[in-house]
Design an enzyme around this catalytic site. Structure first.
Site, short mmCIF file in Angstrom:
data_model
loop_
_atom_site.label_atom_id
_atom_site.label_comp_id
_atom_site.label_asym_id
_atom_site.label_seq_id
_atom_site.Cartn_x
_atom_site.Cartn_y
_atom_site.Cartn_z
CB SER A 166 -0.91 0.00 1.24
OG SER A 166 -1.81 -1.09 1.18
NE ARG A 334 -31.63 -29.52 -1.15
CZ ARG A 334 -31.15 -30.76 -1.31
NH1 ARG A 334 -31.19 -31.32 -2.51
NH2 ARG A 334 -30.66 -31.42 -0.30
N GLY A 431 -24.11 -28.44 0.64
CA GLY A 431 -23.07 -29.26 0.03
C GLY A 431 -22.96 -29.01 -1.47
CD GLU A 454 -5.87 -1.89 -9.37
OE1 GLU A 454 -6.22 -0.70 -9.36
OE2 GLU A 454 -4.86 -2.30 -9.97
#
Lengths: 677, 677
Positions: A166, A334, A431, A454
């Site tokens: 940095s 689901r 899972g 960045e």
């Protein structure tokens, strides 16, 4: 460039204290289309174009490949990106580009929907390396720009060093000018000066834009950090003499990006390779620059590279939206547990707790995208004005500073949101989410470093907070923490609230609000004022805490600043939360359709109430809200996720994620499969 | 088994409202040694032994290998684990084991410091597959137990199906008994019945413990879920006829574990393969069981497997501690930014914000380890009592229920902490943390699924909350949400606070507290009472919310329960926070050395204040704390991380992470390296 939002500022409708109505349980697909128009923002053509290109199985992220195969695949994908013409927008017409900044930034963002290795490699080549040569170079580097656009010259952005991430101003790599041969001698004097983490270095790069301390014979001290382009490999791929190239090997993700290291051993480079837009060295060795202060010069150079930070944030946002679409669609598909035997099992989205995992994160993604759209538009408009960065008007200078602060803030906000949300989607898909074929773990691994590169997020947030602390001059950021405190606080109280591009709407909105009114949790003006109040209070108390440091000796003052670090970061988050809300209002102001308005209002309410709930302690401590109100906020948030639950698939459809990214094993409807197909 | 903690309950010293003193800035290494003794808990020999074995480069996690190489390496590592003799503790002496339950659970936990693939594969083989055969089987399965201990018989635990993860009672795989041949016919009737995510299935398993609906000719309905052992591969590794084996391929992590799928096509298995400890089928096909209720039977079988859940939580804790050691040591090594030019750059640990990232997480790891130690000790003591699970005394039954609730709670708490902390360590080590060679990304990827397997955390938290809601009978948990509400709330108000193993200490502590006292943030009794109060209030209000459901029709009542889901989960967290605090006091009670006491008190204060700060909104809403107090809590937390900053390396040294795990590239001291070595 097309703009689909009306800038003439229709004010969001005021609302009484009543909580919003429950939406009909049958969602309307048309609303999704209209929401997508709003989300697509100011460069919808760029989005549409990329969306089509990206609907390609070969541009899905890979997994389980060998390092070499993964890298080769990414390099090949870059040719597909080039073929869209999108990268050309990052470059001026006289350099072989098109100057369509906004479309290109949006295009790079779109790459984030698919394969982050391709996004990062594109960003390194065209954004960082290309951006350095194009923005810091001059006429004499034009051929290199043309070559790098067309991928004839692959290059790295050699800024970070092993010892200095940095803290770029402390870079150790040196370039000494030798007038006798008219060459720079590039050298890595210490182990900590090794160039580190460079994309394109380990395998593909032929060039590097090397940031280094520049020395000329007429002065003992460095002229500060400058950028020089250097060949690092011969055409056959072997390293050139004087350059040692290393390979970082396996990383936590981004397998397709060839990160590596560079060390220079008295490596000689022609004088002309100095990127000399802001400073030059004459054949005789005289240093010249239009910008007198080394700090100002340094930050002018860095400022020209702000786009990298913007695209990293934006692409993290796109990746997050892909994962939200996967997680949300799975929640509609689901089923687990039946209320009683014989009953069909319940969809995951039917569980309150599951809605609370999904919908507030969808809402924040909406807000972040709106805010990022505004930022990209602003950069586009600025660049369209043919900026002369060495000679800015005060107005341009202020504009640029604001844009840089917003880029830093939204970089941190977008990438932190990505880390949180992609993790949550992995867990919310159980899972199945752990199988690489369902891509969530690939996104998790690939996006993980976005909070770091960045500009590390902790540093970005402090940068944003420092910018907010006053109408500092550009040079301010180059000062040490201490100097900043000493110098900066005098000017505090000036332009506290920066323009975000949503000014007119917000101005109108706040005008309708009278002080006599009691604030409510659902009224737009009330919401706005509450987040403004939070930002103001945090910044003012921060300024109060830092002020005494001005009169202290160095070490003591540094301690004062350090002890306010959490306060500084809290201020930056308050700022971010506020500009996201503004961006919501701006986006809403363009919506005509009643139902779409209603849905978008609820999404914004979810966003706002999440901010309130997440910071309830602070609002209560400050007596800005009572316990009754914060409890009501939580109850309303629950009501809203119930209302939006059936609409959640419409909400993520509006993200317009390329379809190929949702064609996954976990989306298979196996309930109706014949046994043992 | 050795025990190094005195159970005779020395009460933690009371403290006035004064905040703790700042520790000396020069840490004492001796304190680290003493802290390690406390952390090592009740089975220190097991830790010491494994610590030595694990200090082996071959037992470090690998990365960048092909799937086959990664799997082969893990399988080979299992032989090293076997050679320690540690796995034998999971089995009774008459089965060829040693019965040293506590040492084995601690040993499996220790594996988590190094390679989670090895830990998981060990857990599958000896814990799940081995545990099923050993605990659900009888004399006739003894040879298989001996073979599986010695790795002559590798097997999978075939419970989860594609359509049914957490909802085990809805499994679809069937076993029909055929008296003519005295065989069970194992079948996978639907696509959703495919056995899914099974470790040891894709490559190594020769056997499977298959959970399936059991049918006998005398009854049309299933007798419920039972477990049958079946060969799945021949000795040469080819699948046996009637079994189809699939491979999940690449996952988000755990590359060394061969997860796969199983489908059965009318596959015939000898009658004797039914694991018949709790139920049997006679040669003629008559079904018998000592446990009448199918639900009770089912949960008795599952209860015998609680150890899997404990080791998953414990090993996640060990992995977290390794990562905390890496992150903390790096923070003492790495320097960034100087206060002014010419000054040395500051260590990361010198930044307040960085200390706030590390130290509260270290403190929570301490507390979680203390609580997990108590849980393992309790299981050890229970098993040492030679439990007959089919005929439990009421006392044993209550004990078991408590242990299961704590196992569920600590599974969720440990794994959630792992996910949060390993992520934070990756980010806190910046780009270095993203390089696979520094192992944090490997831990991140490998540990990620720990929040999901062995019981999804959201389900675990609700399970714990349901247990807390009253002194429910064991059968309760088998009821649907609705039935639970209808039946269970009547008994609410009974044994609200479960024993954690720290009873005597807590009892003494609370006895010293008088109601007239004003509570302070630093006094142990005050701290205890505040967290008890939070748990009680949340549970009582939860019970109030659920009570009306008893009189409602099914669908409506299910809605009431669903709408209280966030409340239920908040209650479970309050419970967890409380039992961790209790475990701190229990651990402190064994410390003699003054300085060690002082350090450990500050660690506990950090833990406690973090809980207060993270839940400040709730405490304020409830008027249990004023805004002045919550602000003071935040300020004190800051003071404490300042005090403990210099001690943080000592704190993580006390984790006793195997040294080889810290011999990493990012630990190299390159500052003093000669240039270009």
């Amino acid at each position: 460039m097309a703009q689909n939002l009306d800038q003439s500022a229709r004010t969001p409708r005021r609302r009484s204290s009543d909580a919003p109505q429950k939406l009909p349980t049958a969602p309307e697909v048309g609303v999704g289309k209209r929401l997508q128009e709003v989300l697509d923002g100011y460069f919808p053509d760029a989005r549409a174009e990329l969306r089509e290109v990206l609907d390609d199985p070969e541009l899905r992220p890979a997994y389980g490949l060998s390092m070499e195969d993964a890298r080769a695949r990414t390099t090949a994908s870059l040719e597909k990106v080039l073929a869209t013409g999108m990268p050309h927008g990052a470059f001026r017409v006289d350099q072989g580009g098109t100057g369509a900044t906004g479309a290109t930034l949006t295009g790079i963002e779109m790459l984030g929907h698919n394969d982050l290795s391709v996004m990062v490699k594109s960003g390194v080549q065209w954004g960082l390396f290309g951006g350095a040569v194009s923005n810091l170079g001059t006429k004499r580097h034009e051929q290199l720009v043309r070559d790098l656009i067309e991928l004839r010259a692959l290059g790295c952005f050699a800024m970070t060093e092993r010892g200095h991430g940095s803290d770029v101003q402390s870079l150790e790599t040196t370039a000494h000018y030798d007038p006798d041969t008219q060459e720079f001698v590039l050298n890595s004097p210490t182990a900590s000066s090794e160039k580190w983490f460079l994309g394109n270095a380990a395998r593909d790069g032929r060039w590097a834009a090397v940031f280094c301390q520049l020395y000329t014979p007429d002065q003992e001290e460095s002229h500060g950090v400058h950028c020089i382009v250097a060949r690092i490999r011969n055409d056959d791929g072997s390293p050139v003499d004087g350059v040692r190239i290393g390979d970082h090997g396996v990383k936590g993700g981004l397998a397709g990006v060839d990160n590596g290291t560079l060390m220079f051993d008295h490596y000689r480079i022609p004088r002309e390779n100095l990127l000399n837009r802001f400073a030059d060295v004459s054949p005789e060795g005289a240093y010249t620059s239009d910008i007198e202060s080394p700090n100002a010069r340094f930050f002018t150079m860095l400022g020209a590279l702000v786009r990298g930070r913007v695209t990293v944030g934006a692409a993290a946002g796109a990746a997050t939206r892909t994962c939200l679409a996967i997680g949300t669609k799975y929640a509609h598909l689901r089923r687990q547990f039946a209320a009683e035997e014989g009953q069909p099992e319940k969809q995951l989205i039917g569980y309150r707790q599951h809605r609370l995992r999904l919908i507030p994160r969808i809402a924040r993604s909406y807000g972040l995208q709106f805010a990022t759209n505004l930022l990209i538009k602003r950069i586009h408009d600025l660049e369209a004005g043919n900026l002369d960065r060495a000679n800015l008007t005060p107005e341009q200078s202020l504009d640029l500073r604001e844009v840089e602060a917003h880029a830093a803030a939204l970089k941190a906000a977008n990438t932190a949101h990505a880390t949180d949300t992609i993790q949550e989607m992995r867990e919310a898909t159980g899972g199945a989410g752990y199988m690489a074929e369902n891509l969530l773990t690939v996104f998790k691994a690939d996006s993980d470093v976005f909070t770091t590169f960045e500009g590390d997020n902790v540093v970005m947030l402090q940068l944003a907070a420092k910018e907010l602390l006053g109408g500092f001059a550009r040079e301010m950021r180059s000062l040490s923490n201490l100097e900043m405190v000493r110098f900066g606080l005098d000017s505090f109280g000036g332009v506290l609230r920066r323009r975000t591009g949503a000014d007119a709407v917000i101005h109108n909105l706040l005008d309708t609000f009278t002080d006599a009114e009691e604030s409510t949790l659902f009224d737009p003006a009330s919401q706005m004022r509450l987040l403004i109040e939070r930002e103001d209070r945090l910044l003012k108390s921060l300024a109060r805490r830092l002020r005494p440091a001005r009169k202290m000796p160095v070490a003591e003052a540094a301690e004062v600043v350090d002890r306010a670090q959490d306060h500084m970061i809290a201020s930056a988050w308050a700022h971010i939360d506020r500009i996201i809300l503004e961006a919501f209002f701006e986006a809403e102001s363009a919506v005509e359709d009643e139902r779409t308005q209603e849905v978008l209002e609820q999404v914004r309410d979810v966003y706002f109430l999440s901010v309130i709930c997440d910071n309830a302690g602070w609002f209560l401590e400050q007596s800005l809200l009572t316990g009754t109100r914060t409890k009501a906020a939580r109850a309303s948030l629950n009501d809203l996720v119930d209302s939006l639950g059936p609409w959640s698939e419409v909400l993520v459809d509006a993200f317009g994620v390329p379809e190929v990214m949702l064609d996954l094993k976990l989306m298979e409807r196996y309930d109706s499969m014949t046994p043992k197909a």
